[in-house]
Motif scaffolding. Sequence first.
Motif, PDB file in Angstrom:
ATOM      1  N   UNK A  55       0.829  -1.204   0.000  1.00 55.36           N
ATOM      2  CA  UNK A  55       0.000   0.000   0.000  1.00 55.36           C
ATOM      3  C   UNK A  55       0.868   1.262   0.000  1.00 55.36           C
ATOM      4  N   UNK A  56       0.499   2.231  -0.836  1.00 53.13           N
ATOM      5  CA  UNK A  56       1.133   3.548  -0.958  1.00 53.13           C
ATOM      6  C   UNK A  56       2.479   3.532  -1.685  1.00 53.13           C
ATOM      7  N   UNK A  57       2.983   2.373  -2.089  1.00 55.24           N
ATOM      8  CA  UNK A  57       4.184   2.333  -2.935  1.00 55.24           C
ATOM      9  C   UNK A  57       3.800   2.817  -4.324  1.00 55.24           C
ATOM     10  N   UNK A  58       4.743   3.443  -5.019  1.00 55.15           N
ATOM     11  CA  UNK A  58       4.499   3.985  -6.351  1.00 55.15           C
ATOM     12  C   UNK A  58       4.887   2.972  -7.417  1.00 55.15           C
ATOM     13  N   UNK A  59       4.042   2.888  -8.451  1.00 47.63           N
ATOM     14  CA  UNK A  59       4.227   1.912  -9.513  1.00 47.63           C
ATOM     15  C   UNK A  59       3.653   2.452 -10.814  1.00 47.63           C
ATOM     16  N   UNK A  60       3.919   1.722 -11.893  1.00 41.94           N
ATOM     17  CA  UNK A  60       3.230   1.983 -13.150  1.00 41.94           C
ATOM     18  C   UNK A  60       1.881   1.285 -13.064  1.00 41.94           C
ATOM     19  N   UNK A  61       0.796   1.891 -13.563  1.00 43.70           N
ATOM     20  CA  UNK A  61      -0.534   1.298 -13.422  1.00 43.70           C
ATOM     21  C   UNK A  61      -0.737   0.060 -14.295  1.00 43.70           C
ATOM     22  N   UNK A  62      -1.656  -0.781 -13.858  1.00 39.27           N
ATOM     23  CA  UNK A  62      -1.989  -1.987 -14.606  1.00 39.27           C
ATOM     24  C   UNK A  62      -2.659  -2.994 -13.699  1.00 39.27           C
ATOM     25  N   UNK A  63      -2.694  -4.248 -14.143  1.00 37.70           N
ATOM     26  CA  UNK A  63      -3.320  -5.271 -13.327  1.00 37.70           C
ATOM     27  C   UNK A  63      -3.207  -6.647 -13.948  1.00 37.70           C
ATOM     28  N   UNK A  64      -3.750  -7.613 -13.229  1.00 36.72           N
ATOM     29  CA  UNK A  64      -3.656  -9.024 -13.612  1.00 36.72           C
ATOM     30  C   UNK A  64      -4.442  -9.323 -14.887  1.00 36.72           C
ATOM     31  N   UNK A  65      -3.892 -10.237 -15.667  1.00 43.59           N
ATOM     32  CA  UNK A  65      -4.617 -10.755 -16.822  1.00 43.59           C
ATOM     33  C   UNK A  65      -5.701 -11.704 -16.325  1.00 43.59           C
ATOM     34  N   UNK A  66      -6.889 -11.588 -16.904  1.00 42.07           N
ATOM     35  CA  UNK A  66      -7.958 -12.537 -16.621  1.00 42.07           C
ATOM     36  C   UNK A  66      -7.856 -13.687 -17.622  1.00 42.07           C
TER      37      UNK A  66
END
Length: 165
Positions: A55-66
Amino acid sequence: MSEAATSSQSLLVADAHLQRDGGQNRKTVDVAVGILINVQNQFLLTSRPPGKVYEAYWEFPGGKLEAHETVEQALTRELEEELGLKIDDVQIWRQQLVDYPHALVRLNFCKVRSWQGNLEMREGQQFAWQSLPVQVVPVLPGTVPVLTWLAEESGFVGDTHQASS
């Protein structure tokens, strides 16, 4: 190796001192990650939402493949769900395998230079347009290789981010 979808040959181990959930034989989770680059050549970082791991760490946006999704389809869906953006052109760029304590993750990094809509932080996260060196902290371990790759491409010399304390 061509620039399109080149892979890192090494495994990045995050927080190596912590025990791995699921042990040695855990399944790899594929994640689509967007490196959104604006006309000022800045890239978008978002903070991990409240209640999520790191939580609150900075990252490039995205997400898991369904199930049955391509990287491009997953990234399109995730950026619309999380940020309210409709992306136009996805350039699959590189991969990095990251061994986090909670999951073994294959990050599929994609460059995105065109989108429609205004940024909406739909999961309570924050956003920041950044250039090197990144000013936001802390940076998620899986984000660090990308900062190095961007530095190599642009000829940037020096620390790409501030180390977490």
